[in-house]
Design a protein around this motif. Structure first.
Motif, PDB file in Angstrom:
ATOM      1  N   THR A 100       1.727  17.187  12.500  1.00 23.19           N
ATOM      2  CA  THR A 100       0.980  17.602  13.694  1.00 23.19           C
ATOM      3  C   THR A 100       1.757  18.645  14.489  1.00 23.19           C
ATOM      4  N   LEU A 101       3.057  18.419  14.662  1.00 23.28           N
ATOM      5  CA  LEU A 101       3.881  19.390  15.386  1.00 23.28           C
ATOM      6  C   LEU A 101       3.975  20.710  14.629  1.00 23.28           C
ATOM      7  N   ALA A 102       4.001  20.636  13.296  1.00 20.59           N
ATOM      8  CA  ALA A 102       4.001  21.862  12.489  1.00 20.59           C
ATOM      9  C   ALA A 102       2.712  22.643  12.721  1.00 20.59           C
ATOM     10  N   ALA A 103       1.589  21.941  12.766  1.00 23.36           N
ATOM     11  CA  ALA A 103       0.301  22.598  13.015  1.00 23.36           C
ATOM     12  C   ALA A 103       0.283  23.245  14.399  1.00 23.36           C
ATOM     13  N   LYS A 104       0.825  22.561  15.391  1.00 24.22           N
ATOM     14  CA  LYS A 104       0.876  23.126  16.750  1.00 24.22           C
ATOM     15  C   LYS A 104       1.744  24.376  16.796  1.00 24.22           C
ATOM     16  N   ALA A 105       2.905  24.305  16.147  1.00 23.99           N
ATOM     17  CA  ALA A 105       3.796  25.467  16.123  1.00 23.99           C
ATOM     18  C   ALA A 105       3.131  26.637  15.403  1.00 23.99           C
ATOM     19  N   LEU A 106       2.482  26.348  14.281  1.00 22.97           N
ATOM     20  CA  LEU A 106       1.802  27.408  13.538  1.00 22.97           C
ATOM     21  C   LEU A 106       0.629  27.998  14.322  1.00 22.97           C
ATOM     22  N   TRP A 107      -0.025  27.169  15.105  1.00 22.46           N
ATOM     23  CA  TRP A 107      -1.120  27.673  15.940  1.00 22.46           C
ATOM     24  C   TRP A 107      -0.593  28.719  16.912  1.00 22.46           C
TER      25      TRP A 107
END
Length: 122
Positions: free
Chosen positions: A96-103
């Protein structure tokens, strides 16, 4: 130039310009330290460190002045690639944190270009 009296407007302007330049150098140094912390955390095998690194990355790229700094702009492609890899983490918090960072990284052209270049077939 501590200890000198400011007696004219032009000397005050020069003093303020020097101060602003010194502040920006300190900010660049701080960004470089945080970028290295992010890199080390993302490279860690420990899930907690990965999560912390992804959150730190998200925090760094939320601010435009960080993204535009020399200390961080050169690392955006690398960080985007590492975050993309962590999307497949079995730990849902890390993913989830990876997705947020990538966003957040997706809003930055150099990061997008780097991820696309790495993912495209040669």
């Amino acid at each position: 130039t501590f200890g000198h009296r400011v007696e004219t407007d032009s000397s005050l302007r020069l003093l303020l310009l020097d101060w602003a330049e010194e502040v920006e150098h300190r900010r660049d140094d701080t960004r470089a330290v945080w970028a290295e912390r992010v890199r080390n955390s993302l490279d860690s095998a420990a899930v907690g460190r990965q999560a912390a690194g992804l959150h730190q990355l998200w925090e760094l790229v939320c601010r435009a002045d960080n993204v535009n700094s020399a200390a961080l702009s050169l690392l955006l492609t690398e960080f985007a690639a590492r975050a993309t890899t962590l999307l497949r983490s079995p730990d849902t918090n890390v993913a989830t944190l990876a997705a947020k960072a990538l966003w957040m990284l997706s809003e930055i052209q150099t990061a997008r270009d780097g991820v696309l270049a790495e993912r495209s077939p040669q």
